[in-house]
Scaffold this motif. Structure first.
Motif, PDB file in Angstrom:
ATOM      1  N   ALA A  44       0.813  -1.209   0.000  1.00 14.70           N
ATOM      2  CA  ALA A  44       0.000   0.000   0.000  1.00 14.70           C
ATOM      3  C   ALA A  44       0.850   1.264   0.000  1.00 14.70           C
ATOM      4  CB  ALA A  44      -0.927   0.000   1.213  1.00 14.70           C
ATOM      5  N   GLU A  45       2.158   1.140   0.147  1.00 13.38           N
ATOM      6  CA  GLU A  45       3.062   2.289   0.153  1.00 13.38           C
ATOM      7  C   GLU A  45       3.947   2.276  -1.089  1.00 13.38           C
ATOM      8  OE1 GLU A  45       5.193   2.545   3.865  1.00 13.38           O
ATOM      9  OE2 GLU A  45       3.420   2.075   5.051  1.00 13.38           O
ATOM     10  N   GLY A  46       3.317   2.017  -2.220  1.00 14.70           N
ATOM     11  CA  GLY A  46       4.051   2.004  -3.478  1.00 14.70           C
ATOM     12  C   GLY A  46       4.933   0.796  -3.660  1.00 14.70           C
ATOM     13  N   GLY A  47       4.715  -0.250  -2.834  1.00 15.75           N
ATOM     14  CA  GLY A  47       5.503  -1.467  -2.962  1.00 15.75           C
ATOM     15  C   GLY A  47       6.883  -1.379  -2.362  1.00 15.75           C
ATOM     16  N   ARG A  48       7.146  -0.393  -1.511  1.00 14.33           N
ATOM     17  CA  ARG A  48       8.487  -0.261  -0.933  1.00 14.33           C
ATOM     18  C   ARG A  48       8.764  -1.382   0.057  1.00 14.33           C
ATOM     19  NH1 ARG A  48       9.791   2.537   4.127  1.00 14.33           N
ATOM     20  NH2 ARG A  48       7.940   2.725   5.437  1.00 14.33           N
ATOM     21  N   ARG A  49      10.049  -1.598   0.355  1.00 16.09           N
ATOM     22  CA  ARG A  49      10.464  -2.533   1.389  1.00 16.09           C
ATOM     23  C   ARG A  49      10.845  -1.725   2.618  1.00 16.09           C
ATOM     24  NH1 ARG A  49       9.497  -7.958   0.468  1.00 16.09           N
ATOM     25  NH2 ARG A  49      10.852  -8.235   2.266  1.00 16.09           N
ATOM     26  N   ALA A  50      10.131  -1.981   3.713  1.00 15.07           N
ATOM     27  CA  ALA A  50      10.408  -1.295   4.968  1.00 15.07           C
ATOM     28  C   ALA A  50      11.354  -2.141   5.814  1.00 15.07           C
ATOM     29  CB  ALA A  50       9.110  -1.043   5.723  1.00 15.07           C
ATOM     30  N   LEU A  51      12.138  -1.475   6.650  1.00 15.63           N
ATOM     31  CA  LEU A  51      12.989  -2.157   7.619  1.00 15.63           C
ATOM     32  C   LEU A  51      12.311  -2.061   8.981  1.00 15.63           C
ATOM     33  CD1 LEU A  51      15.713  -3.618   8.043  1.00 15.63           C
ATOM     34  CD2 LEU A  51      16.712  -1.387   8.583  1.00 15.63           C
ATOM     35  N   VAL A  52      12.170  -3.224   9.624  1.00 20.42           N
ATOM     36  CA  VAL A  52      11.429  -3.306  10.884  1.00 20.42           C
ATOM     37  C   VAL A  52      12.345  -3.850  11.972  1.00 20.42           C
ATOM     38  CG1 VAL A  52       9.415  -4.336  12.030  1.00 20.42           C
ATOM     39  CG2 VAL A  52       9.280  -3.692   9.616  1.00 20.42           C
ATOM     40  N   ARG A  53      12.200  -3.320  13.189  1.00 17.87           N
ATOM     41  CA  ARG A  53      12.966  -3.821  14.330  1.00 17.87           C
ATOM     42  C   ARG A  53      12.009  -4.236  15.446  1.00 17.87           C
ATOM     43  NH1 ARG A  53      15.695   1.591  17.063  1.00 17.87           N
ATOM     44  NH2 ARG A  53      16.519   0.026  18.540  1.00 17.87           N
ATOM     45  N   ARG A  54      12.396  -5.285  16.139  1.00  9.42           N
ATOM     46  CA  ARG A  54      11.623  -5.749  17.294  1.00  9.42           C
ATOM     47  C   ARG A  54      12.379  -5.369  18.553  1.00  9.42           C
ATOM     48  NH1 ARG A  54      10.779 -10.114  20.891  1.00  9.42           N
ATOM     49  NH2 ARG A  54       8.587 -10.774  21.043  1.00  9.42           N
ATOM     50  N   LEU A  55      11.783  -4.497  19.347  1.00  7.31           N
ATOM     51  CA  LEU A  55      12.427  -4.024  20.558  1.00  7.31           C
ATOM     52  C   LEU A  55      12.355  -5.083  21.657  1.00  7.31           C
ATOM     53  CD1 LEU A  55      11.156  -0.326  20.626  1.00  7.31           C
ATOM     54  CD2 LEU A  55      13.223  -1.263  19.579  1.00  7.31           C
ATOM     55  N   ALA A  56      13.055  -4.826  22.747  1.00 10.46           N
ATOM     56  CA  ALA A  56      13.122  -5.789  23.846  1.00 10.46           C
ATOM     57  C   ALA A  56      11.756  -6.073  24.446  1.00 10.46           C
ATOM     58  CB  ALA A  56      14.079  -5.280  24.917  1.00 10.46           C
ATOM     59  N   ASP A  57      10.837  -5.092  24.367  1.00  8.25           N
ATOM     60  CA  ASP A  57       9.502  -5.302  24.938  1.00  8.25           C
ATOM     61  C   ASP A  57       8.560  -6.029  23.986  1.00  8.25           C
ATOM     62  OD1 ASP A  57       8.939  -3.399  23.028  1.00  8.25           O
ATOM     63  OD2 ASP A  57       8.285  -1.852  24.433  1.00  8.25           O
ATOM     64  N   GLY A  58       9.057  -6.439  22.807  1.00  4.89           N
ATOM     65  CA  GLY A  58       8.249  -7.196  21.857  1.00  4.89           C
ATOM     66  C   GLY A  58       7.522  -6.355  20.835  1.00  4.89           C
ATOM     67  N   THR A  59       7.593  -5.044  20.938  1.00  7.92           N
ATOM     68  CA  THR A  59       6.908  -4.200  19.968  1.00  7.92           C
ATOM     69  C   THR A  59       7.734  -4.073  18.696  1.00  7.92           C
ATOM     70  OG1 THR A  59       7.893  -2.198  20.922  1.00  7.92           O
ATOM     71  CG2 THR A  59       5.730  -2.881  21.746  1.00  7.92           C
ATOM     72  N   GLU A  60       7.033  -3.880  17.574  1.00 12.20           N
ATOM     73  CA  GLU A  60       7.680  -3.716  16.277  1.00 12.20           C
ATOM     74  C   GLU A  60       7.637  -2.252  15.857  1.00 12.20           C
ATOM     75  OE1 GLU A  60       6.039  -6.300  13.313  1.00 12.20           O
ATOM     76  OE2 GLU A  60       6.028  -8.053  14.639  1.00 12.20           O
ATOM     77  N   HIS A  61       8.746  -1.772  15.304  1.00  9.23           N
ATOM     78  CA  HIS A  61       8.820  -0.386  14.859  1.00  9.23           C
ATOM     79  C   HIS A  61       9.434  -0.334  13.471  1.00  9.23           C
ATOM     80  CE1 HIS A  61       7.827   1.825  18.644  1.00  9.23           C
ATOM     81  NE2 HIS A  61       8.203   0.689  19.190  1.00  9.23           N
ATOM     82  N   THR A  62       8.877   0.494  12.609  1.00 10.42           N
ATOM     83  CA  THR A  62       9.467   0.741  11.306  1.00 10.42           C
ATOM     84  C   THR A  62      10.642   1.687  11.485  1.00 10.42           C
ATOM     85  OG1 THR A  62       7.328   0.448  10.225  1.00 10.42           O
ATOM     86  CG2 THR A  62       9.044   1.577   8.972  1.00 10.42           C
ATOM     87  N   VAL A  63      11.802   1.286  11.005  1.00 10.00           N
ATOM     88  CA  VAL A  63      13.023   2.044  11.266  1.00 10.00           C
ATOM     89  C   VAL A  63      13.069   3.321  10.443  1.00 10.00           C
ATOM     90  CG1 VAL A  63      15.540   1.951  11.200  1.00 10.00           C
ATOM     91  CG2 VAL A  63      14.240  -0.086  11.829  1.00 10.00           C
ATOM     92  N   LEU A  64      12.649   3.243   9.190  1.00 12.13           N
ATOM     93  CA  LEU A  64      12.728   4.383   8.279  1.00 12.13           C
ATOM     94  C   LEU A  64      11.342   4.663   7.696  1.00 12.13           C
ATOM     95  CD1 LEU A  64      15.894   3.087   6.463  1.00 12.13           C
ATOM     96  CD2 LEU A  64      15.839   5.279   7.676  1.00 12.13           C
ATOM     97  N   PRO A  65      10.911   5.914   7.685  1.00 11.19           N
ATOM     98  CA  PRO A  65       9.595   6.222   7.118  1.00 11.19           C
ATOM     99  C   PRO A  65       9.631   6.196   5.595  1.00 11.19           C
ATOM    100  CG  PRO A  65      10.697   8.253   7.737  1.00 11.19           C
ATOM    101  CD  PRO A  65      11.608   7.128   8.168  1.00 11.19           C
ATOM    102  N   ALA A  66       8.457   6.158   4.973  1.00 16.08           N
ATOM    103  CA  ALA A  66       8.373   6.308   3.522  1.00 16.08           C
ATOM    104  C   ALA A  66       8.908   7.692   3.166  1.00 16.08           C
ATOM    105  CB  ALA A  66       6.929   6.152   3.069  1.00 16.08           C
ATOM    106  N   PRO A  67       9.574   7.840   2.033  1.00 16.98           N
ATOM    107  CA  PRO A  67       9.687   6.878   0.934  1.00 16.98           C
ATOM    108  C   PRO A  67      10.947   6.015   0.974  1.00 16.98           C
ATOM    109  CG  PRO A  67      10.486   8.990   0.186  1.00 16.98           C
ATOM    110  CD  PRO A  67      10.081   9.172   1.619  1.00 16.98           C
TER     111      PRO A  67
END
Length: 659
Positions: A44-67
């Motif tokens: 849904a974001e133009g087909g980009r590949r996002a980089l995701v990290r899982r923090l120590a508390d188990g939550t997921e965060h996108t490392v870099l915003p679009a684009p």
């Protein structure tokens, strides 16, 4: 209550929108300190590949915003596009951005930080590209693959192992990039540095070989000042494919080779001789379509995490002293070639026929495996998922053909007893590839409406040993076509499929197989052809990218020696034989199978009054990544089958077929 309704007209909650939203899978897992990071698709974001990290508390965060789009274009299919290092002050990330292919450094936990370029832009050809990075903080460098274009042609390119300074001094200065290899090999993978820092190892190969045909394992000496010399071929060769190389914690060299006919693991002892760690007729490696694929990962304790199997794959822990392999428990039946290890933890990407690809972590102390990222959730009632069958069919000359059969399936609807279902044969790409047995909502899109799907791992597919893979040598357009037809006709003969309502579809090399099948057989009533190879002579003489530019020498034969074979097998040369409706789908930015192939094919079909549709997509390359593209492609394909097979699917836009 189950309602009786004709095949292809069953209502289904699996819409094209839903399938598009779940298209793609996580890739390139790794550890940054104790955290697990990976890339994942964002249709849904133009087909980009996002980089995701899982923090120590188990939550997921996108490392870099679009684009920002973390994706490499090295050899066009790309490769490992990022590396991370854990530091007391926070993680350091190095990544490739798809837009300009530069390497960037980023400190995501630093206040106000933004990505800063590490490499320059080149105006020559397609510029500079990077892949398979490894951060060496003690050296202040990133070691990786450099792909450098030297002219405007797709073959005007060189590839070397290189070191990029982390201080940014090469951001505007190409000369600040240190070349670690001499450029004598056409292709290289990223270097792996031994634990003592005194040796480096990487893979290399040259035209006309593909990496699954033959590669060389290069070992070089690393001096105290970081200079690399004395590079020599340690193992491998023209007829031996080394798929991966790593160093064990004790400094021993580990590699995966098919010297026995199967990709097995080897360890090089103090005497310099390789010893097989677990000789089996199974694969512990695979085709190196992307630089940085990893089928095994050494642990600090000396054990090795491995992805292995024949056909389906499993994650296991291998004890190199005994050869014992212990599979990880869990519901997953397919593991991707991406593994990382940290301490006693192993992380990979896995899926099953009931779940999509997830990031899974194995604790080797307890044997417990759990999902830690991209967790599968059922977007619809799983009762609508297909129930696949693993089948082996008899092909020409009695050869085995491996396939996955997905019969029509719905919890609410069934067809009349006297009505056989239409079936679509899916030919995978590559052709040196394989269709994995995993949940695919694009397949479920059809099966939940009453249309069967049969994925054929035709001769030439990987996962079944080198002999099975070599069946396609100089037989592309013959064995793949015969095997797909044999499966389709066998399903009809046994009363599983309607002989009059068979179709074929495929993308890339699968698009070739689909087009070749429609122009050389009378098995299918229609077909869907996605971003295909159609003209062998043009494709084999410069109309594709460098990586596959000599691929046809093994698939068809040397063009100079067998030019007539190129003409005889090309669907573009035989458009006059095509008599059934078809759908042709093509990305306009595709440099692997360019639109010119489709345009010549259609020009030769002009005036023959064969119903067809040709749909092109701006901004799409080889393989579709944008949600709107996937939606239109799926709905158009279903409409084709509806018109040809006399189906009545609800709510699907009608595809206009021209003549």
């Amino acid at each position: 209550m189950v309602l009786i309704q004709s095949h292809g007209s069953w209502p289904s909650p699996i819409s094209a929108d839903l399938a598009a939203a779940h298209d793609g899978q996580p890739e390139y897992v790794g550890f940054v300190g104790d955290e697990v990071w990976w890339t994942e698709p964002r249709p849904a974001e133009g087909g980009r590949r996002a980089l995701v990290r899982r923090l120590a508390d188990g939550t997921e965060h996108t490392v870099l915003p679009a684009p920002w789009n973390v994706r490499s274009r090295v050899i066009e299919y790309g490769g490992q596009p990022w590396a991370g290092a854990g530091r007391p002050e926070g993680p350091l990330l190095v990544f490739v951005d798809f837009a300009d292919q530069r390497l960037y450094a980023y400190e995501p936990d630093a206040p106000g930080a933004v990505p800063r370029p590490l490499t320059p832009v080149s105006a020559v050809g397609d510029g500079l590209r990077w892949a398979d990075p490894r951060i060496h903080l003690d050296r202040g460098e990133v070691w990786c693959v450099l792909e450098e274009f030297t002219g405007d042609g797709p073959g005007d390119v060189r590839r070397v192992v290189a070191a990029v300074p982390l201080d940014g001094s090469a951001a505007e200065d190409r000369a600040a990039v240190r070349e670690l290899s001499d450029g004598r090999h056409r292709f290289v993978t990223g270097p792996r540095l031994s634990p003592d820092g005194r040796r480096a190892a990487w893979l290399a190969w040259d035209h006309p070989r593909m990496p699954w045909d033959g590669t060389e394992l290069i070992v070089a000496d690393v001096a105290g000042d970081g200079s690399v010399g004395g590079a020599r071929t340690a193992f491998g060769g023209p007829d031996e494919s080394v798929a991966q190389v790593e160093w064990a914690a004790d400094g021993a060299l580990l590699y995966s080779s098919d010297r026995s006919g199967w990709w097995n693991l080897y360890r090089v002892g103090p005497d310099g001789e390789p010893r097989p760690l677990c000789p089996r007729e199974e694969e512990f490696g695979g085709p190196l379509w992307k630089i940085g694929h990893r089928w095994f990962a050494p642990l600090e304790c000396g054990l090795i995490a491995v992805v292995h199997g024949s056909g389906a794959t499993a994650l296991a822990i291998l004890d190199p002293t005994t050869g014992e392999v212990v599979d990880a428990a869990g519901p997953w039946t397919e593991w991707s070639p991406t593994l990382a290890a940290h301490g006693t933890r192993v992380v990979g990407v896995a899926a099953s026929p009931r779940s999509g690809h997830e990031v899974v972590e194995l604790d080797t102390r307890t044997g417990r495996a759990r999902v830690v990222g991209a967790a599968h959730t059922d977007a619809v009632d799983p009762a609508y998922y297909p129930e696949p069958q693993i089948r082996t069919f008899a092909g020409p000359e009695g050869r085995d053909i491996h396939a996955h059969v997905y019969p029509p399936h719905s919890p609410t609807h069934a067809a009349p007893d006297d009505e056989l279902p239409p079936y679509v044969v899916w030919a995978h790409g590559g052709p040196t590839g394989r269709s994995p047995l995993v949940l695919d909502l694009e397949i479920a899109y059809f099966t939940s409406r009453g249309i069967g799907v049969a994925e054929v791992n035709y001769g030439g597919s990987t996962g079944y040993g080198r002999e099975y893979r070599n069946r396609l040598r100089e037989q592309w357009g013959v064995v793949d076509v015969e095997d797909c037809a044999a499966v389709a006709l066998a399903l009809a003969a046994e009363g599983t499929a309607d002989r009059a309502r068979l179709a074929i579809r495929g993308g890339s090399a699968g698009g070739w197989t689909a087009a070749a099948s429609l122009t050389t057989t009378d098995v299918y009533a229609c077909g869907t052809i996605l971003y295909p190879v159609l003209d062998l002579t043009a494709w084999g003489s410069g109309e594709t990218h460098d990586f596959e530019s000599r691929y046809l020498e093994s698939l068809v034969g040397p063009l100079a020696e067998v030019p007539a074979r190129y003409v005889e097998r090309s669907p573009a040369e035989h458009a006059d034989r095509l008599t059934v409706p078809f759908l042709l789908l093509q990305g306009l930015d595709d440099v692997i199978c360019p639109p010119a192939q489709c345009e010549r094919f259609l020009a030769r079909l002009e005036g023959r009054r064969v119903p067809h549709a040709y749909i092109t997509f701006e901004g799409e390359g080889h393989g579709f990544r944008r949600a709107d593209t996937v939606i239109r492609a799926l709905e158009s394909e279903l409409s084709l089958y509806a018109q040809v097979f006399g189906l009545d699917p609800a709510g699907i836009p009608t595809l206009e077929l021209s003549k």
